[in-house]
Design an enzyme around this catalytic site. Structure first.
Site, PDB file in Angstrom:
ATOM      1  N   CYS A  75       0.851  -1.167   0.000  1.00  0.00           N
ATOM      2  CA  CYS A  75       0.000   0.000   0.000  1.00  0.00           C
ATOM      3  C   CYS A  75       0.899   1.234   0.000  1.00  0.00           C
ATOM      4  CB  CYS A  75      -0.838  -0.094   1.264  1.00  0.00           C
ATOM      5  SG  CYS A  75      -1.788   1.317   1.602  1.00  0.00           S
ATOM      6  N   HIS A 166      -2.208  -4.592 -10.581  1.00  0.00           N
ATOM      7  CA  HIS A 166      -2.812  -3.410 -11.206  1.00  0.00           C
ATOM      8  C   HIS A 166      -3.083  -3.650 -12.678  1.00  0.00           C
ATOM      9  CE1 HIS A 166      -2.251  -0.652  -7.808  1.00  0.00           C
ATOM     10  NE2 HIS A 166      -1.207  -1.425  -7.552  1.00  0.00           N
ATOM     11  N   GLU A 215     -10.039   0.704  -6.495  1.00  0.00           N
ATOM     12  CA  GLU A 215      -9.168  -0.199  -5.736  1.00  0.00           C
ATOM     13  C   GLU A 215      -9.841  -1.507  -5.383  1.00  0.00           C
ATOM     14  OE1 GLU A 215      -6.967   1.028  -2.311  1.00  0.00           O
ATOM     15  OE2 GLU A 215      -6.687   3.015  -3.156  1.00  0.00           O
ATOM     16  N   CYS A 224      -4.035   6.440  -4.960  1.00  0.00           N
ATOM     17  CA  CYS A 224      -3.464   5.105  -4.770  1.00  0.00           C
ATOM     18  C   CYS A 224      -1.998   5.175  -5.178  1.00  0.00           C
ATOM     19  CB  CYS A 224      -4.217   4.096  -5.631  1.00  0.00           C
ATOM     20  SG  CYS A 224      -3.567   2.426  -5.520  1.00  0.00           S
ATOM     21  N   GLY A 227      -0.807   2.314  -7.357  1.00  0.00           N
ATOM     22  CA  GLY A 227      -1.463   2.503  -8.654  1.00  0.00           C
ATOM     23  C   GLY A 227      -0.782   3.574  -9.484  1.00  0.00           C
TER      24      GLY A 227
HETATM   25  O1  ZDP Z   1      -4.209  -3.974  -3.537  1.00  0.00           O
HETATM   26  C1  ZDP Z   1      -5.182  -3.610  -2.868  1.00  0.00           C
HETATM   27  O2  ZDP Z   1      -6.027  -4.432  -2.460  1.00  0.00           O
HETATM   28  C2  ZDP Z   1      -5.302  -2.110  -2.547  1.00  0.00           C
HETATM   29  N1  ZDP Z   1      -6.651  -1.785  -2.158  1.00  0.00           N
HETATM   30  C3  ZDP Z   1      -4.329  -1.818  -1.447  1.00  0.00           C
HETATM   31  C4  ZDP Z   1      -4.234  -0.359  -1.081  1.00  0.00           C
HETATM   32  C5  ZDP Z   1      -3.409   0.424  -2.098  1.00  0.00           C
HETATM   33  C6  ZDP Z   1      -3.247   1.877  -1.719  1.00  0.00           C
HETATM   34  N2  ZDP Z   1      -4.343   2.693  -2.093  1.00  0.00           N
HETATM   35  C7  ZDP Z   1      -1.976   2.463  -2.291  1.00  0.00           C
HETATM   36  O3  ZDP Z   1      -1.825   3.679  -2.132  1.00  0.00           O
HETATM   37  O4  ZDP Z   1      -1.113   1.768  -2.796  1.00  0.00           O
HETATM   38  C8  ZDP Z   1      -3.145   2.042  -0.274  1.00  0.00           C
END
Ligand code: ZDP
Length: 277
Positions: A75, A166, A215, A224, A227
């Site tokens: 994350c 992703h 997400e 994200c 992302g």
């Molecule tokens: O991979 C997932 O299940 C995401 N929901 C994790 C969280 C990603 C996040 N938004 C980021 O900033 O990388 C926290």
């Protein structure tokens, strides 16, 4: 038992941070995390993050539960918030504000720079179909400009794993994407056995990308970090952008750089309030 928490956000991607240094197991269950994240019946957040003791030379370990109770490997916005949270706990006395954090995606290294901004060594992206994971291509091939059908339309997608999966698609106008309708169809598409995060990217210039994200496990969020890194990698692989670019999300901007092999992300981490439950 009462548990102390701090609420943080990185560009509006918000988290409940829990001081979990006393135990190697998270102090709340995934079911409790779902309730804490509820914006009407709980504190409200996109996820819950635990600061756990580190092992094998790491300073700390991070685990995270999404707002649906699932557990992602990594994350990006969350690890910036974790660095801010740890710096507050140790009164900024840690080695140059640099932390080696163990995650389910390996060691990730955030460093606190000026004005509460955090620069994170996000590691090396994984690109092979088996590593995403996706069945869109044979297992040992990169997933670049592959077509897939969602909501009765064909989309050209590029896939990148930044610890978590992703799926990136380039569009003319991100504002026109019906995210709430198609986001979960990408997330749950059978070609993604671990589900996926999905990013819609508009190339404004070779060094400026606009992004909207759906997400995995959290839905539409304001930002994200993993992302934004994945989007830049996809832009480079498809020849659409430079290796250094600003990524504008609904919650604000992140600076992303793909140096030789590693990704670096720089952005804010802000403390909002603290409490206990
Ligand atoms: O991979 C997932 O299940 C995401 N929901 C994790 C969280 C990603 C996040 N938004 C980021 O900033 O990388 C926290």
């Amino acid at each position: 038992m009462s548990i102390h928490f701090a609420k943080y956000h990185g560009l509006g991607n918000d988290f409940i941070l829990i001081d979990n240094r006393s135990s190697s197991e998270p102090l709340v269950t995934p079911e409790q995390a779902v309730k804490l994240c509820d914006r009407n019946f709980g504190i409200g957040a996109d996820g819950v993050i635990f600061a756990l003791p580190g092992e094998h030379g790491a300073d700390y370990a991070m685990r995270i539960f999404n707002s649906d109770g699932s557990e992602p490997e990594m994350c990006g916005n969350g690890i910036r918030c974790l660095a801010g949270f740890l710096a507050n706990l140790d009164n900024n006395t840690h080695k140059n504000g640099t932390y080696r954090i163990q995650t389910l995606a390996g060691i990730i290294t955030p460093q606190i720079t000026s004005h509460g901004r955090v620069r994170v060594d996000m590691g090396v992206p994984k690109l092979l179909a088996a590593e995403i994971p996706t069945t869109l291509c044979p297992t040992d091939q990169k997933v670049i400009n592959q077509s897939m059908d969602v909501a009765g339309q064909s989309w050209s997608v590029t896939c990148v794993n930044m610890g978590n999966p992703h799926c990136i698609t380039f569009v003319e106008d991100v504002a026109a994407i019906p995210l709430e309708i198609i986001g979960s169809q990408f997330e749950h598409h059978p070609v993604f056995p671990q589900r996926t995060n999905t990013e819609f990217i508009q190339i404004v210039r070779r060094d400026y990308l606009k992004m909207r994200v759906w997400e995995r496990g959290a839905g539409a969020t304001l930002a994200c970090g993993t992302g934004a890194c994945a989007a830049l990698v996809a832009g480079v692989l498809t020849g659409k952008c430079n290796r250094t670019a600003t990524v504008e999300l609904p919650g604000g901007c992140l600076e992303i750089e793909w140096s030789l092999d590693r990704l670096y992300m720089t952005g804010p981490a802000e403390r909002v309030f603290t409490g206990q439950f």
